[in-house]
Write an enzyme that holds these catalytic residues in place. Structure first.
Site, PDB file in Angstrom:
ATOM      1  N   GLY A  22      95.713  70.466  30.433  1.00  0.00           N
ATOM      2  CA  GLY A  22      95.573  71.919  30.366  1.00  0.00           C
ATOM      3  C   GLY A  22      96.585  72.655  29.523  1.00  0.00           C
ATOM      4  O   GLY A  22      96.497  73.872  29.399  1.00  0.00           O
TER       5      GLY A  22
ATOM      6  N   GLU B 255      98.144  64.600  31.890  1.00  0.00           N
ATOM      7  CA  GLU B 255      96.963  64.109  31.146  1.00  0.00           C
ATOM      8  C   GLU B 255      96.638  65.056  30.010  1.00  0.00           C
ATOM      9  O   GLU B 255      95.533  65.581  29.910  1.00  0.00           O
ATOM     10  CB  GLU B 255      95.749  64.044  32.092  1.00  0.00           C
TER      11      GLU B 255
ATOM     12  N   GLY C  13      95.525  65.600  26.901  1.00  0.00           N
ATOM     13  CA  GLY C  13      94.833  65.101  25.714  1.00  0.00           C
ATOM     14  C   GLY C  13      94.911  66.071  24.549  1.00  0.00           C
ATOM     15  O   GLY C  13      95.302  65.725  23.435  1.00  0.00           O
ATOM     16  N   ARG C  14      94.575  67.316  24.824  1.00  0.00           N
ATOM     17  CA  ARG C  14      94.508  68.323  23.764  1.00  0.00           C
ATOM     18  C   ARG C  14      95.884  68.553  23.119  1.00  0.00           C
ATOM     19  O   ARG C  14      96.014  68.536  21.901  1.00  0.00           O
ATOM     20  CB  ARG C  14      93.991  69.632  24.338  1.00  0.00           C
TER      21      ARG C  14
ATOM     22  N   ARG D 260      83.224  72.053  19.731  1.00  0.00           N
ATOM     23  CA  ARG D 260      83.736  73.240  20.448  1.00  0.00           C
ATOM     24  C   ARG D 260      83.185  74.567  19.900  1.00  0.00           C
ATOM     25  O   ARG D 260      82.749  75.414  20.673  1.00  0.00           O
ATOM     26  CB  ARG D 260      85.270  73.256  20.436  1.00  0.00           C
TER      27      ARG D 260
ATOM     28  N   TYR E 244      80.775  76.465  22.662  1.00  0.00           N
ATOM     29  CA  TYR E 244      81.194  77.673  23.367  1.00  0.00           C
ATOM     30  C   TYR E 244      81.940  78.680  22.497  1.00  0.00           C
ATOM     31  O   TYR E 244      82.786  79.435  22.978  1.00  0.00           O
ATOM     32  CB  TYR E 244      81.968  77.360  24.661  1.00  0.00           C
TER      33      TYR E 244
ATOM     34  N   CYS F 285      69.635  71.106  12.740  1.00  0.00           N
ATOM     35  CA  CYS F 285      68.649  72.189  12.833  1.00  0.00           C
ATOM     36  C   CYS F 285      68.756  72.817  14.216  1.00  0.00           C
ATOM     37  O   CYS F 285      67.845  72.767  15.033  1.00  0.00           O
ATOM     38  CB  CYS F 285      67.241  71.700  12.524  1.00  0.00           C
ATOM     39  N   GLU F 286      69.932  73.400  14.472  1.00  0.00           N
ATOM     40  CA  GLU F 286      70.205  74.100  15.729  1.00  0.00           C
ATOM     41  C   GLU F 286      70.955  75.372  15.365  1.00  0.00           C
ATOM     42  O   GLU F 286      71.916  75.325  14.589  1.00  0.00           O
ATOM     43  CB  GLU F 286      71.085  73.247  16.658  1.00  0.00           C
TER      44      GLU F 286
HETATM   45  C1  LIG Z   1      91.066  65.974  35.240  1.00  0.00           C
HETATM   46  C2  LIG Z   1      91.353  66.325  33.811  1.00  0.00           C
HETATM   47  N1  LIG Z   1      92.469  65.835  33.225  1.00  0.00           N
HETATM   48  C3  LIG Z   1      92.762  66.121  31.931  1.00  0.00           C
HETATM   49  C4  LIG Z   1      91.947  66.928  31.166  1.00  0.00           C
HETATM   50  C5  LIG Z   1      92.341  67.162  29.738  1.00  0.00           C
HETATM   51  O1  LIG Z   1      92.791  68.423  29.490  1.00  0.00           O
HETATM   52  P1  LIG Z   1      93.540  68.779  28.122  1.00  0.00           P
HETATM   53  O2  LIG Z   1      93.179  67.720  27.123  1.00  0.00           O
HETATM   54  O3  LIG Z   1      92.987  70.122  27.736  1.00  0.00           O
HETATM   55  O4  LIG Z   1      94.992  68.799  28.424  1.00  0.00           O
HETATM   56  C6  LIG Z   1      90.777  67.470  31.737  1.00  0.00           C
HETATM   57  C7  LIG Z   1      89.917  68.356  30.948  1.00  0.00           C
HETATM   58  O5  LIG Z   1      89.061  69.055  31.421  1.00  0.00           O
HETATM   59  C8  LIG Z   1      90.480  67.171  33.090  1.00  0.00           C
HETATM   60  O6  LIG Z   1      89.384  67.676  33.672  1.00  0.00           O
END
Ligand SMILES: Cc1ncc(COP(=O)(O)O)c(C=O)c1O
Length: 249
Positions: free
Chosen positions: A55, A97, A99-100, A135, A139, A166-167
């Protein structure tokens, strides 16, 4: 769980998404540490870890300020000291976690303008599409766009930059002020390191692109080749198939 014989415990949450305010992440840590302390005391279990989830946001817009990881770390450490150590709890691991935050800013979707259409709006069609980065189409997320070689030019043209599906939601940008774009111009779509290639798909039979790694010495290496038609059909498995698993035998 304890009564049923479970002996190992951890706490996990995921409460914010793409959040640039570090206070939200510190608050999450405080909430989980406090909950771990409360549960440990009440029922006499030890937590091996607290997982703060992901997040952490990234500055998709140039004027946004990135999260300062150094000071975020310090504040979470302070919360740990106060709550975990302060309650005399044994040490526990902290997992995240993100990722982003770890990958997003370091990837670019590089695409070429292949069409232009001038009707009631100005359209630039590119050879990528939302199957490469979903993305914006899914959205309406903002991804900054640079027209390579025109970084210093005035952004005095308003474009919809659109993909090739074609969307009608296959758009990387709507009403975006950019320098004048000519067919053949190369366009970099920023912050595509997360939710880009790894989450790409084959809608309309689109083949995934190659991936290039730019190294710290400035050299570039292809770390993943582009998909071929052979790859696309390789999981087909019926007699007479020209491509699939049976054909390979
Ligand atoms: C349980 C959980 N962990 C990690 C993430 C990854 O979030 P981010 O990559 O935005 O930090 C998500 C994304 O929705 C998630 O649902």
């Amino acid at each position: 769980m304890k009564k049923k014989g479970v002996r190992r415990f951890g706490l996990h949450t995921m409460v914010v998404s793409n959040e640039l305010n570090p206070a939200a992440h510190v608050q999450t840590a405080r909430m989980l540490f406090s909950l771990a302390a409360e549960i440990s005391k009440k029922i006499g279990i030890e937590f091996e870890f607290v997982n703060l989830g992901g997040g952490i946001g990234i500055p998709y817009k140039p004027e946004q300020v990135p999260v300062n990881f150094e000071s975020l770390g310090k504040e979470i450490k302070q919360a740990y000291k106060e709550i975990i150590e302060g309650n005399g709890m044994p040490s526990l691991n902290i997992y995240m976690e993100n990722g982003r935050a770890m990958t997003g800013p370091f990837g670019y979707l590089v695409t070429t303008a292949i069409h232009e259409k001038h009707t009631y709006k100005e359209y630039i069609g590119v050879d990528a599409c939302m199957a490469n980065l979903m993305r914006p189409g899914m959205y309406g997320a903002y991804h900054h766009i640079t027209v390579l070689g025109k970084e210093g030019a005035k952004s005095n043209h308003k474009y919809d930059v659109v993909g090739s599906l074609c969307e009608n939601n296959d758009k990387f940008a709507i009403d975006r002020m950019l320098p004048e774009i000519k067919v053949g111009d190369v366009i970099a779509i920023h912050n595509a390191g997360a939710h880009g290639h790894a989450m790409g798909f084959n809608y309309n039979g689109k083949l995934r692109s190659a991936e290039l790694l730019k190294k710290t010495d400035g050299s570039v290496e292809m770390i993943r080749r582009a998909e071929t038609t052979q790859d696309y059909f390789s999981t087909l498995n019926f007699p007479g198939s020209k491509y699939g698993a049976l054909a390979a035998k």
